[in-house]
Design a protein around this motif. Structure first.
Motif, PDB file in Angstrom:
ATOM      1  N   LEU A  95       6.102  26.977 -26.065  1.00 53.83           N
ATOM      2  CA  LEU A  95       6.846  27.147 -24.816  1.00 53.83           C
ATOM      3  C   LEU A  95       6.170  28.184 -23.932  1.00 53.83           C
ATOM      4  O   LEU A  95       5.955  27.951 -22.736  1.00 53.83           O
ATOM      5  CB  LEU A  95       8.293  27.557 -25.119  1.00 53.83           C
ATOM      6  N   PHE A  96       5.821  29.338 -24.507  1.00 54.66           N
ATOM      7  CA  PHE A  96       5.166  30.384 -23.721  1.00 54.66           C
ATOM      8  C   PHE A  96       3.799  29.922 -23.217  1.00 54.66           C
ATOM      9  O   PHE A  96       3.405  30.226 -22.091  1.00 54.66           O
ATOM     10  CB  PHE A  96       5.028  31.671 -24.531  1.00 54.66           C
ATOM     11  N   GLY A  97       3.076  29.186 -24.051  1.00 57.23           N
ATOM     12  CA  GLY A  97       1.784  28.647 -23.622  1.00 57.23           C
ATOM     13  C   GLY A  97       1.942  27.661 -22.480  1.00 57.23           C
ATOM     14  O   GLY A  97       1.168  27.669 -21.516  1.00 57.23           O
ATOM     15  N   GLY A  98       2.962  26.815 -22.562  1.00 58.38           N
ATOM     16  CA  GLY A  98       3.226  25.856 -21.484  1.00 58.38           C
ATOM     17  C   GLY A  98       3.596  26.545 -20.188  1.00 58.38           C
ATOM     18  O   GLY A  98       3.157  26.144 -19.101  1.00 58.38           O
ATOM     19  N   ILE A  99       4.389  27.577 -20.287  1.00 58.54           N
ATOM     20  CA  ILE A  99       4.771  28.332 -19.088  1.00 58.54           C
ATOM     21  C   ILE A  99       3.545  28.986 -18.469  1.00 58.54           C
ATOM     22  O   ILE A  99       3.347  28.938 -17.245  1.00 58.54           O
ATOM     23  CB  ILE A  99       5.858  29.371 -19.427  1.00 58.54           C
ATOM     24  N   ALA A 100       2.700  29.602 -19.301  1.00 62.79           N
ATOM     25  CA  ALA A 100       1.488  30.245 -18.796  1.00 62.79           C
ATOM     26  C   ALA A 100       0.567  29.218 -18.136  1.00 62.79           C
ATOM     27  O   ALA A 100      -0.008  29.476 -17.066  1.00 62.79           O
ATOM     28  CB  ALA A 100       0.761  30.959 -19.930  1.00 62.79           C
ATOM     29  N   LEU A 101       0.446  28.049 -18.738  1.00 63.74           N
ATOM     30  CA  LEU A 101      -0.385  26.984 -18.165  1.00 63.74           C
ATOM     31  C   LEU A 101       0.176  26.507 -16.833  1.00 63.74           C
ATOM     32  O   LEU A 101      -0.566  26.293 -15.867  1.00 63.74           O
ATOM     33  CB  LEU A 101      -0.490  25.820 -19.153  1.00 63.74           C
ATOM     34  N   ALA A 102       1.494  26.354 -16.745  1.00 60.07           N
ATOM     35  CA  ALA A 102       2.120  25.915 -15.497  1.00 60.07           C
ATOM     36  C   ALA A 102       1.930  26.949 -14.390  1.00 60.07           C
ATOM     37  O   ALA A 102       1.652  26.588 -13.240  1.00 60.07           O
ATOM     38  CB  ALA A 102       3.604  25.645 -15.727  1.00 60.07           C
ATOM     39  N   VAL A 103       2.064  28.226 -14.735  1.00 58.89           N
ATOM     40  CA  VAL A 103       1.866  29.278 -13.734  1.00 58.89           C
ATOM     41  C   VAL A 103       0.413  29.280 -13.265  1.00 58.89           C
ATOM     42  O   VAL A 103       0.137  29.374 -12.061  1.00 58.89           O
ATOM     43  CB  VAL A 103       2.266  30.656 -14.304  1.00 58.89           C
ATOM     44  N   ALA A 104      -0.531  29.163 -14.192  1.00 61.46           N
ATOM     45  CA  ALA A 104      -1.952  29.133 -13.812  1.00 61.46           C
ATOM     46  C   ALA A 104      -2.250  27.928 -12.934  1.00 61.46           C
ATOM     47  O   ALA A 104      -2.986  28.039 -11.943  1.00 61.46           O
ATOM     48  CB  ALA A 104      -2.820  29.108 -15.063  1.00 61.46           C
ATOM     49  N   ALA A 105      -1.675  26.775 -13.263  1.00 67.62           N
ATOM     50  CA  ALA A 105      -1.893  25.574 -12.448  1.00 67.62           C
ATOM     51  C   ALA A 105      -1.296  25.760 -11.054  1.00 67.62           C
ATOM     52  O   ALA A 105      -1.899  25.352 -10.045  1.00 67.62           O
ATOM     53  CB  ALA A 105      -1.275  24.360 -13.140  1.00 67.62           C
TER      54      ALA A 105
END
Length: 94
Positions: A73-83
């Motif tokens: 979940l945290f990795g997905g959130i970080a990826l979404a923010v970076a995108a």
């Protein structure tokens, strides 16, 4: 003096001088112990250790294994923010 005198057992009306002195001494000891405990709890190192343990409990199970769902979940959130940031930068350059 008796070592078993407690402040709740002693009143000014019924106690003699020695009992009152002992009662005050015991109360001072308890207050001192309470202050020492509070100082220990509020020491920066103790607060940091408590915060660290709380943060670890979010992503690590009590048995030491990682909580894969939370990490994902945290990795997905970080990826979404970076995108999102990348998309905003690309759009602002057009």
């Amino acid at each position: 003096m008796s070592s078993s005198v407690y402040t709740s057992d002693v009143t000014v009306d019924t106690a003699n001088r020695e009992q009152l002195v002992e009662s005050i001494r015991l109360r001072e000891q308890r207050l001192s112990a309470n202050v020492d405990e509070l100082v220990g709890r509020l020491h920066p190192k103790a607060l940091a250790a408590q915060a660290e343990a709380q943060a670890k409990s979010v992503v690590i199970n009590p048995d030491g294994s990682p909580k894969v769902e939370r990490i994902a979940l945290f990795g997905g959130i970080a990826l979404a923010v970076a995108a999102g940031i990348t998309l905003a930068v690309v759009k602002s350059r057009r």
